[in-house]
Design an enzyme around this catalytic site. Structure first.
Site, PDB file in Angstrom:
ATOM      1  N   GLY A  84       0.491  -5.702   0.813  1.00 57.45           N
ATOM      2  CA  GLY A  84      -0.750  -5.936   0.081  1.00 57.45           C
ATOM      3  C   GLY A  84      -0.554  -6.718  -1.196  1.00 57.45           C
ATOM      4  O   GLY A  84      -1.468  -7.396  -1.670  1.00 57.45           O
TER       5      GLY A  84
ATOM      6  N   ALA B 157       0.826  -1.204   0.000  1.00 60.26           N
ATOM      7  CA  ALA B 157       0.000   0.000   0.000  1.00 60.26           C
ATOM      8  C   ALA B 157       0.862   1.257   0.000  1.00 60.26           C
ATOM      9  O   ALA B 157       1.976   1.269   0.519  1.00 60.26           O
ATOM     10  CB  ALA B 157      -0.922   0.007   1.215  1.00 60.26           C
TER      11      ALA B 157
ATOM     12  N   GLU C 188       4.826  -5.233   7.127  1.00 63.89           N
ATOM     13  CA  GLU C 188       4.089  -4.145   7.785  1.00 63.89           C
ATOM     14  C   GLU C 188       4.568  -3.860   9.205  1.00 63.89           C
ATOM     15  O   GLU C 188       4.489  -2.717   9.676  1.00 63.89           O
ATOM     16  CB  GLU C 188       2.590  -4.455   7.806  1.00 63.89           C
ATOM     17  CG  GLU C 188       1.899  -4.341   6.468  1.00 63.89           C
ATOM     18  CD  GLU C 188       1.985  -5.615   5.636  1.00 63.89           C
ATOM     19  OE1 GLU C 188       1.322  -5.693   4.594  1.00 63.89           O
ATOM     20  OE2 GLU C 188       2.727  -6.544   6.041  1.00 63.89           O
TER      21      GLU C 188
ATOM     22  N   GLU D 289      -0.650 -10.236  -0.101  1.00 63.43           N
ATOM     23  CA  GLU D 289      -2.020 -10.553   0.303  1.00 63.43           C
ATOM     24  C   GLU D 289      -2.908 -10.785  -0.914  1.00 63.43           C
ATOM     25  O   GLU D 289      -3.774 -11.659  -0.911  1.00 63.43           O
ATOM     26  CB  GLU D 289      -2.567  -9.420   1.176  1.00 63.43           C
ATOM     27  CG  GLU D 289      -1.917  -9.393   2.555  1.00 63.43           C
ATOM     28  CD  GLU D 289      -2.381  -8.237   3.412  1.00 63.43           C
ATOM     29  OE1 GLU D 289      -2.960  -8.488   4.481  1.00 63.43           O
ATOM     30  OE2 GLU D 289      -2.187  -7.079   3.011  1.00 63.43           O
TER      31      GLU D 289
END
Length: 727
Positions: free
Chosen positions: A116, A70, A141, A119
């Site tokens: 992300g 992100a 993260e 993910e």
């Protein structure tokens, strides 16, 4: 046929596979942005309703960059935890749509697949990756004080097991393709030119029912054995309770309670394991909303942004053309010189001419490089063939032969001004008129070194930290005479070596040595007041430092500190005075680890056991070593001097901006990252509070705690923005 959208390009092939290529406009790397929501909906409406589509392959339109996670700028526009939770739920929902498609979906990964990005790939039915050095997979993260919020805390444990997933998420480690396959994250690793074809073929096999998902067999027999072992612990409530309890105990020992994100990662995974995925997803989003607004995450995001800004900085006026650096000379083949040669060869890919005064010293330096590459080959980080190619980039000499075509020469000899002047004169005599001379001194002002130069505009300081191969910082020191193109060339060279670069102005101790000295001196004074060695180290590691000051002094060498001390005391007076106790230790021969004894006894250490304290030093100092002092007081007496000297450096013009000082302190000296660095930590505490605490310490312990003038001025300012280092 192809249908072009702003971010997603859909290639619908004749075999029924839709290849979706992600290409974020205006970005060097693909990143997730909140404004993609509408495009995602349109994309999945098409993928759901087009009956001609038999399978989907997600790939990147940017070579070498799958999806790097992100864009952290999106947190700049949120004001409440509820807004952040909504963003997480939006991301989870988008990835749920991938998992819920009626046709198989395969991720074709080339380059960074992080946060992300991973993910998204985990929501696919299979993952195939290109076998390139740029292909890295991970959920980092935690390094930003956050947790994965796109379903990663639920999907990764389901794929590779709870213990393995915890390890990846709590460390933020990034895996190369081969390691990711062994871990069970990837189904296949292929040559980069075969990636799309392999992903399409795999997707078609899934569509035809010819291939099952990897499941337990991911990673081969080794992966299966690891999972079967893990399942015995993870697939029953009692076993999971033991596993999560052990995980929390281990992470608390590492974080000392200073980082909330790891705890929340464990909480989210445990929620999903005990109460089901839906509860796990909800917990993940809720915890994400909490963490974004913690001071720790704000500080860590500040550090990340600062390092990204420094990657782009040239540290020279606009239009400055840096001198080319194509060949490097290194004077001194000791640990520092050999380390500088290693990162120059290994990271920058440049040839090095390594010089030492005799054959024995040169052999030791070359041996250091050979050992480095032997370790890399043993770890399978590179082939023996590639290691031999790298080693062929270094040549050795005991003379200045081969230095006539060096663009930059780094001296890494002893801290002796006369010796450095001789090195400089030799390089000017044997090199070109534009050869850059860089000193790796840690304390001698570069202006003093340049005073012996015929061409002082070519002289600069490159202060590396030991061990050079591991420490990420390079502190560049410029004098008033250093040419801008020399500064720009040195900065580019440091970045090519893989270093985070800061540029500071010249002065005794520069920045990092200057701010570290009072910190270490104060720890020794506390010891002289009767507090035990281990109590001091424990107080500072609990406060967030990676090692305690006593351990650090032993590693650096107590004699090194006393050599630097007089230079700093002459320039700055009492606040830099070296405690008399250090001189007594030197007289006793207790110089630290290299001498077998310092604050700790390295000769008395039993294999596998903790190193014992050198208890004889208490008698030397005339104290018991069992005096009690509050751990917070110990930590703050040392740390507030650190903050104060960083402020002095700003006020004296050694630093051009506080951000450079924050990064230098964290990356070079281990200042606690969760604080964001000395200046940001002062902002967090409040400058008025910092001044008040320094005044209280000054009244109790002496003038060395007198607040820096810049802090006094900020504390008196009426406008709040002037009471802060950062807006």
């Amino acid at each position: 046929m192809a249908s072009k959208q702003s971010t997603f390009d859909i290639e619908q092939r004749d075999d029924g596979v839709a290849v979706v290529r992600m290409d974020v406009p205006g970005e060097a790397h693909n990143v997730l942005k909140a404004e993609f929501a509408g495009e995602f909906e349109a994309l999945f409406e098409r993928l759901r309703t087009d009956t001609a589509i038999k399978a989907v392959v997600f790939a990147s339109g940017k070579p070498g960059s799958f999806l790097a996670g992100a864009d952290i700028k999106l947190f700049d526009n949120v004001a409440t935890s509820e807004e952040v939770v909504a963003l997480a739920e939006q991301c989870q929902g988008a990835f749920h749509q991938i998992a819920d498609l009626k046709v198989p979906v395969v991720a074709a990964i080339d380059g960074a697949c992080l946060g992300g990005g991973l993910e998204l790939a985990l929501a696919c039915d299979a993952r195939i990756a290109a076998d390139t050095p740029k292909t890295l997979l991970g959920l980092p993260e935690v390094m930003l004080g956050l947790l994965p919020a796109g379903g990663g805390t639920q999907r990764l444990p389901a794929l590779i097991g709870i213990a393995a997933a915890l390890d990846l998420m709590l460390t933020g480690r990034q895996l190369r393709a081969s390691r990711a396959k062994k871990a069970g994250i990837l189904d296949k690793v292929v040559a980069p030119e075969a990636l799309i074809d392999a992903a399409v073929a795999h997707a078609l096999e899934l569509a035809a029912g010819k291939r099952a998902k990897a499941g337990l067999w991911a990673g081969g027999v080794a992966g299966l054995q690891a999972r079967v072992t893990g399942l015995a612990l993870e697939d029953n409530p009692l076993g999971r309770r033991v596993l999560f309890s052990q995980a929390r105990k281990k992470l608390r020992a590492q974080t000392k309670g200073n980082y909330p994100a790891p705890e929340r990662i464990v909480d989210a995974i445990e929620t999903g394991a005990d109460r089901g995925f839906e509860a796990g997803y909800a917990a993940e989003a809720r915890f994400f909303g909490e963490l974004v607004f913690t001071s720790e995450s704000r500080a860590l995001r500040h550090v990340y942004r600062a390092t990204e800004d420094l990657k782009k900085a040239t540290f020279a006026p606009a239009g400055t053309e840096p001198r080319c650096v194509n060949k490097v000379g290194v004077l001194g083949a000791g640990l520092m010189g050999a380390g500088i040669a290693t990162v120059t060869i290994d990271k920058a890919g440049l040839p090095v001419r390594l010089k030492d005064k005799d054959d024995d010293g040169l052999a030791a330096g070359i041996g250091h490089l050979r050992a480095h590459y032997a370790r890399r080959v043993k770890r399978r980080a590179m082939s023996r063939f590639d290691a031999d190619i790298a080693l062929n980039r270094v040549t050795g000499t005991t003379s200045y032969r081969g230095f006539e075509d060096c663009d930059l020469v780094v001296e890494a000899v002893f801290e002796d001004l006369d010796l450095k002047h001789r090195m400089l004169a030799d390089v000017e005599a044997h090199g070109r008129k534009d050869t850059i001379f860089a000193s790796n001194t840690s304390s001698i002002p570069i202006t003093d070194i340049a005073a012996g130069a015929k061409r002082p505009e070519n002289v600069i300081g490159l202060h590396y930290f030991s061990p050079v191969e591991k420490m990420p910082l390079l502190e560049i020191i410029a004098t008033d005479q250093t040419a801008p193109e020399v500064i720009a060339a040195s900065a580019a060279f440091g970045k090519a070596q893989g270093k985070t670069v800061i540029v500071v102005n010249d002065g005794p101790g520069f920045y990092t040595t200057r701010i570290l000295a009072p910190f270490l001196n104060e720890a020794t004074r506390i010891l002289a007041e009767g507090v035990g060695v281990q109590a001091i180290d424990k107080a500072l590691t609990r406060y967030g430092f990676p090692v305690g000051p006593m351990t650090l002094l032993d590693e650096v060498g107590i004699d090194i500190g006393t050599k630097v001390g007089p230079i700093l005391e002459k320039a700055f007076g009492e606040r830099m005075a070296v405690p008399a106790e250090s001189a007594r230790m030197i007289e006793a021969g207790w110089l630290g680890r290299k001498a077998g004894k310092g604050f700790y006894d390295y000769e008395g250490r039993k294999k596998g056991g903790k190193r014992p304290v050198n208890t004889d030093l208490y008698g030397l100092m005339g104290v018991s070593g069992d005096a009690t002092m509050d751990a917070t007081e110990i930590a703050e007496r040392c740390t507030f001097l650190f903050l104060n000297e960083a402020a002095h450096c700003l006020g004296d013009g050694i630093l051009s901006e506080p951000m450079h000082g924050d990064i230098g302190a964290i990356f070079g000296l281990g200042f606690p990252p969760f604080t964001g660095g000395p200046s940001r930590f002062a902002d967090r505490l409040g400058v008025k509070e910092v001044v008040a605490r320094l005044d209280a310490f000054a009244e109790q312990h002496g003038a060395r705690f007198e607040p820096a003038p810049i802090l006094r001025d900020m504390a008196r300012a009426r406008a709040r923005r002037k009471q802060r280092f950062y807006p």
